[in-house]
Design a protein around this motif. Structure first.
Motif, PDB file in Angstrom:
ATOM      1  N   PHE A 172       1.048  -0.966   0.018  1.00  0.00           N
ATOM      2  CA  PHE A 172       0.018  -0.083  -0.043  1.00  0.00           C
ATOM      3  C   PHE A 172       0.818   1.319  -0.114  1.00  0.00           C
ATOM      4  CE2 PHE A 172      -4.041   2.227   0.508  1.00  0.00           C
ATOM      5  CZ  PHE A 172      -3.463   3.091   1.519  1.00  0.00           C
ATOM      6  N   ASP A 173       1.968   1.220   0.710  1.00  0.00           N
ATOM      7  CA  ASP A 173       2.755   2.461   1.044  1.00  0.00           C
ATOM      8  C   ASP A 173       3.617   2.661  -0.206  1.00  0.00           C
ATOM      9  OD1 ASP A 173       4.958   1.377   3.494  1.00  0.00           O
ATOM     10  OD2 ASP A 173       4.594   0.580   1.451  1.00  0.00           O
ATOM     11  N   ARG A 174       3.612   2.203  -1.229  1.00  0.00           N
ATOM     12  CA  ARG A 174       4.379   2.566  -2.588  1.00  0.00           C
ATOM     13  C   ARG A 174       3.469   2.923  -3.585  1.00  0.00           C
ATOM     14  NH1 ARG A 174       8.576  -2.618  -2.392  1.00  0.00           N
ATOM     15  NH2 ARG A 174       9.156  -2.133  -0.240  1.00  0.00           N
ATOM     16  N   TYR A 175       2.349   3.458  -3.460  1.00  0.00           N
ATOM     17  CA  TYR A 175       1.374   3.837  -4.535  1.00  0.00           C
ATOM     18  C   TYR A 175       0.804   5.214  -4.401  1.00  0.00           C
ATOM     19  CZ  TYR A 175       1.154  -0.903  -6.266  1.00  0.00           C
ATOM     20  OH  TYR A 175       1.470  -2.281  -7.061  1.00  0.00           O
ATOM     21  N   ALA A 176       0.132   5.711  -5.520  1.00  0.00           N
ATOM     22  CA  ALA A 176      -0.980   6.649  -5.569  1.00  0.00           C
ATOM     23  C   ALA A 176      -2.273   6.181  -5.706  1.00  0.00           C
ATOM     24  CB  ALA A 176      -0.654   7.657  -6.746  1.00  0.00           C
ATOM     25  N   ILE A 177      -2.853   6.748  -4.463  1.00  0.00           N
ATOM     26  CA  ILE A 177      -4.468   6.362  -4.746  1.00  0.00           C
ATOM     27  C   ILE A 177      -5.294   7.454  -5.303  1.00  0.00           C
ATOM     28  CG2 ILE A 177      -6.411   5.454  -3.462  1.00  0.00           C
ATOM     29  CD1 ILE A 177      -4.041   3.560  -3.409  1.00  0.00           C
ATOM     30  N   GLY A 178      -5.938   7.135  -6.033  1.00  0.00           N
ATOM     31  CA  GLY A 178      -6.748   8.349  -6.693  1.00  0.00           C
ATOM     32  C   GLY A 178      -8.356   8.160  -6.507  1.00  0.00           C
ATOM     33  N   TRP A 179      -9.153   9.140  -6.482  1.00  0.00           N
ATOM     34  CA  TRP A 179     -10.506   9.031  -6.473  1.00  0.00           C
ATOM     35  C   TRP A 179     -11.073   9.785  -7.688  1.00  0.00           C
ATOM     36  CZ3 TRP A 179     -13.690   6.637  -3.149  1.00  0.00           C
ATOM     37  CH2 TRP A 179     -13.328   6.391  -1.825  1.00  0.00           C
ATOM     38  N   PHE A 180     -12.091   8.927  -8.265  1.00  0.00           N
ATOM     39  CA  PHE A 180     -12.546   9.521  -9.587  1.00  0.00           C
ATOM     40  C   PHE A 180     -14.155   9.237  -9.519  1.00  0.00           C
ATOM     41  CE2 PHE A 180      -9.061   9.065 -12.486  1.00  0.00           C
ATOM     42  CZ  PHE A 180      -8.096   8.584 -11.859  1.00  0.00           C
ATOM     43  N   ARG A 181     -14.777   9.888 -10.226  1.00  0.00           N
ATOM     44  CA  ARG A 181     -16.295   9.920 -10.301  1.00  0.00           C
ATOM     45  C   ARG A 181     -16.824   9.988 -11.558  1.00  0.00           C
ATOM     46  NH1 ARG A 181     -17.685  15.979  -7.510  1.00  0.00           N
ATOM     47  NH2 ARG A 181     -17.189  17.229  -9.470  1.00  0.00           N
TER      48      ARG A 181
ATOM     49  N   THR B 255       0.713   7.522  -1.163  1.00  0.00           N
ATOM     50  CA  THR B 255       1.021   6.938   0.240  1.00  0.00           C
ATOM     51  C   THR B 255       2.553   7.067   0.526  1.00  0.00           C
ATOM     52  OG1 THR B 255       1.242   4.813  -0.838  1.00  0.00           O
ATOM     53  CG2 THR B 255      -0.987   5.542  -0.281  1.00  0.00           C
ATOM     54  N   ILE B 256       3.421   7.442  -0.364  1.00  0.00           N
ATOM     55  CA  ILE B 256       4.684   7.357   0.384  1.00  0.00           C
ATOM     56  C   ILE B 256       5.095   8.896   1.225  1.00  0.00           C
ATOM     57  CG2 ILE B 256       7.044   7.908  -0.376  1.00  0.00           C
ATOM     58  CD1 ILE B 256       6.847   5.739  -2.603  1.00  0.00           C
ATOM     59  N   ASP B 257       4.551  10.042   0.444  1.00  0.00           N
ATOM     60  CA  ASP B 257       4.803  11.425   1.055  1.00  0.00           C
ATOM     61  C   ASP B 257       3.622  12.483   1.368  1.00  0.00           C
ATOM     62  OD1 ASP B 257       6.184  12.701  -1.954  1.00  0.00           O
ATOM     63  OD2 ASP B 257       4.250  12.147  -1.365  1.00  0.00           O
ATOM     64  N   SER B 258       2.478  11.551   1.271  1.00  0.00           N
ATOM     65  CA  SER B 258       1.147  12.292   1.232  1.00  0.00           C
ATOM     66  C   SER B 258       1.022  13.718   0.414  1.00  0.00           C
ATOM     67  CB  SER B 258       1.117  12.511   2.999  1.00  0.00           C
ATOM     68  OG  SER B 258       0.879  11.502   3.761  1.00  0.00           O
TER      69      SER B 258
END
Length: 132
Positions: free
Chosen positions: A29-38, A53-56
């Motif tokens: 988990f802590d090596r990714y970008a998590i995006g929200w789409f709609r 998730t690495i540097d917020s």
């Protein structure tokens, strides 16, 4: 197996708030970008916000700046989207997705928009409906 599960959607009046959650499993988990789409029916999927998730580091679409806040709890493998001052035009199915490397995702977002093509893993979506 990579899994992303959204929750927290619902029906809310204009001006109200919701908190969406994206629970992740099956990857580091802590090596990714998590995006929200709609996405509204008949419209293209729109990037809303993203967090590394690495540097917020974060990115927001202009349409939600100042109203939405994205955050990550790496201990829980969960990303949240706090949505305040909701408007009827925020009505859509909201999806979370994962991509790497996160610095490239955030960089490209700041250059224009959150590129849906960069994200390979998606949740099933959660409906948000804002009544006027």
């Amino acid at each position: 197996e990579v899994q992303l599960v959204e929750s927290g959607g619902g029906l809310v009046q204009a001006g109200g708030s919701l908190i969406l959650s994206c629970a992740a499993s099956g990857f580091t988990f802590d090596r990714y970008a998590i995006g929200w789409f709609r996405q509204d029916p008949g419209k293209e999927r729109e990037g809303v916000s993203c967090i590394s998730t690495i540097d917020s580091s974060t990115w927001y679409a202009d349409s939600v700046k100042g109203r939405f806040t994205i955050s990550s709890d790496n201990a829980k493998n969960t990303v949240y989207l706090q949505m305040n001052s909701l408007k009827p035009e925020d009505t859509a199915i909201y999806y979370c997705a994962a991509a790497r490397p996160p610095w490239e995702v955030i960089r490209s977002a700041w250059l224009g928009t959150l590129d849906v093509q960069l994200f390979g893993s998606w949740g099933q979506g959660t409906q948000v409906t804002v009544s006027s």
